[in-house]
Write a protein that holds these residues in place. Structure first.
Motif, mmCIF file in Angstrom:
data_model
loop_
_atom_site.group_PDB
_atom_site.id
_atom_site.type_symbol
_atom_site.label_atom_id
_atom_site.label_comp_id
_atom_site.label_asym_id
_atom_site.label_seq_id
_atom_site.Cartn_x
_atom_site.Cartn_y
_atom_site.Cartn_z
ATOM 1 N N ILE A 86 29.548 19.612 41.046
ATOM 2 C CA ILE A 86 27.856 20.069 40.518
ATOM 3 C C ILE A 86 28.096 20.120 38.863
ATOM 4 C CG2 ILE A 86 26.218 21.780 40.546
ATOM 5 C CD1 ILE A 86 26.698 20.593 43.280
ATOM 6 N N LEU A 87 27.243 19.282 38.092
ATOM 7 C CA LEU A 87 27.256 19.468 36.724
ATOM 8 C C LEU A 87 26.299 20.122 36.431
ATOM 9 C CD1 LEU A 87 28.357 17.691 34.338
ATOM 10 C CD2 LEU A 87 26.529 16.326 34.568
ATOM 11 N N HIS A 88 26.569 21.050 35.369
ATOM 12 C CA HIS A 88 25.686 21.942 34.762
ATOM 13 C C HIS A 88 25.559 21.456 33.398
ATOM 14 C CE1 HIS A 88 25.962 25.458 37.891
ATOM 15 N NE2 HIS A 88 27.278 24.689 38.092
ATOM 16 N N THR A 89 24.139 21.319 32.985
ATOM 17 C CA THR A 89 23.816 20.814 31.760
ATOM 18 C C THR A 89 23.025 21.964 31.230
ATOM 19 O OG1 THR A 89 22.180 19.371 32.714
ATOM 20 C CG2 THR A 89 24.357 18.336 32.666
ATOM 21 N N THR A 90 22.727 21.717 29.712
ATOM 22 C CA THR A 90 21.675 22.386 29.262
ATOM 23 C C THR A 90 20.590 21.405 28.842
ATOM 24 O OG1 THR A 90 23.322 23.779 28.291
ATOM 25 C CG2 THR A 90 21.100 23.840 27.229
ATOM 26 N N GLY A 91 19.220 21.873 29.334
ATOM 27 C CA GLY A 91 17.977 21.024 29.063
ATOM 28 C C GLY A 91 17.948 20.742 27.581
ATOM 29 N N ALA A 92 17.623 19.445 27.541
ATOM 30 C CA ALA A 92 17.625 19.005 26.026
ATOM 31 C C ALA A 92 16.236 19.575 25.388
ATOM 32 C CB ALA A 92 17.486 17.344 26.079
ATOM 33 N N LYS A 93 15.275 19.620 26.212
ATOM 34 C CA LYS A 93 13.906 20.213 25.371
ATOM 35 C C LYS A 93 13.924 21.739 25.929
ATOM 36 C CE LYS A 93 11.531 15.793 26.453
ATOM 37 N NZ LYS A 93 10.410 15.253 27.452
ATOM 38 N N THR A 94 14.156 22.119 27.044
ATOM 39 C CA THR A 94 14.146 23.569 27.702
ATOM 40 C C THR A 94 14.999 24.395 27.143
ATOM 41 O OG1 THR A 94 14.641 23.131 29.684
ATOM 42 C CG2 THR A 94 12.554 22.710 29.406
ATOM 43 N N GLY A 95 16.138 23.960 27.022
ATOM 44 C CA GLY A 95 17.354 24.877 26.870
ATOM 45 C C GLY A 95 17.808 25.364 28.154
#
Length: 103
Positions: free
Chosen positions: A37-46
């Motif tokens: 499971i890859l946890h990323t931070t939304g580019a637009k929403t954060g």
């Protein structure tokens, strides 16, 4: 949110309830495959996003592939990585921070 998001939520739930193993029909094409499971931070929403992905280990590196199932464009998580390369990776019952890079 669509059908794809619903499927991802089901895969994440199964992954977590089975110590990182996806082995039922609900897992779809993830069934029996190496999954993280890859946890990323939304580019637009954060906002934090958790995306189930298959991976490949080679030497001391771990690879995920932004194929979007063969579609001509990239998946959203790819753009999140480019904007915010600091990620968290869930494997089995462990999690660790990592820095993603595009190769």
């Amino acid at each position: 949110m669509g059908e794809f998001d619903d499927m991802n939520r089901e895969v994440v739930a199964e992954f977590r309830s089975n110590q990182g193993v996806v082995d039922t029909a609900a897992g779809g094409y993830f069934k029996g495959k190496p999954v993280l499971i890859l946890h990323t931070t939304g580019a637009k929403t954060g906002a934090e996003r958790a995306t189930p992905l298959m991976y490949l280990d080679e030497g001391d590196r771990r690879f995920v592939f932004a194929s979007k199932g063969g579609a001509p464009d990239n998946p959203d998580w790819y753009y999140n990585l480019k904007a915010n390369p600091g990620v968290t990776v869930e494997m089995g019952t462990e999690s660790y921070p990592a820095t993603a890079s595009v190769i």
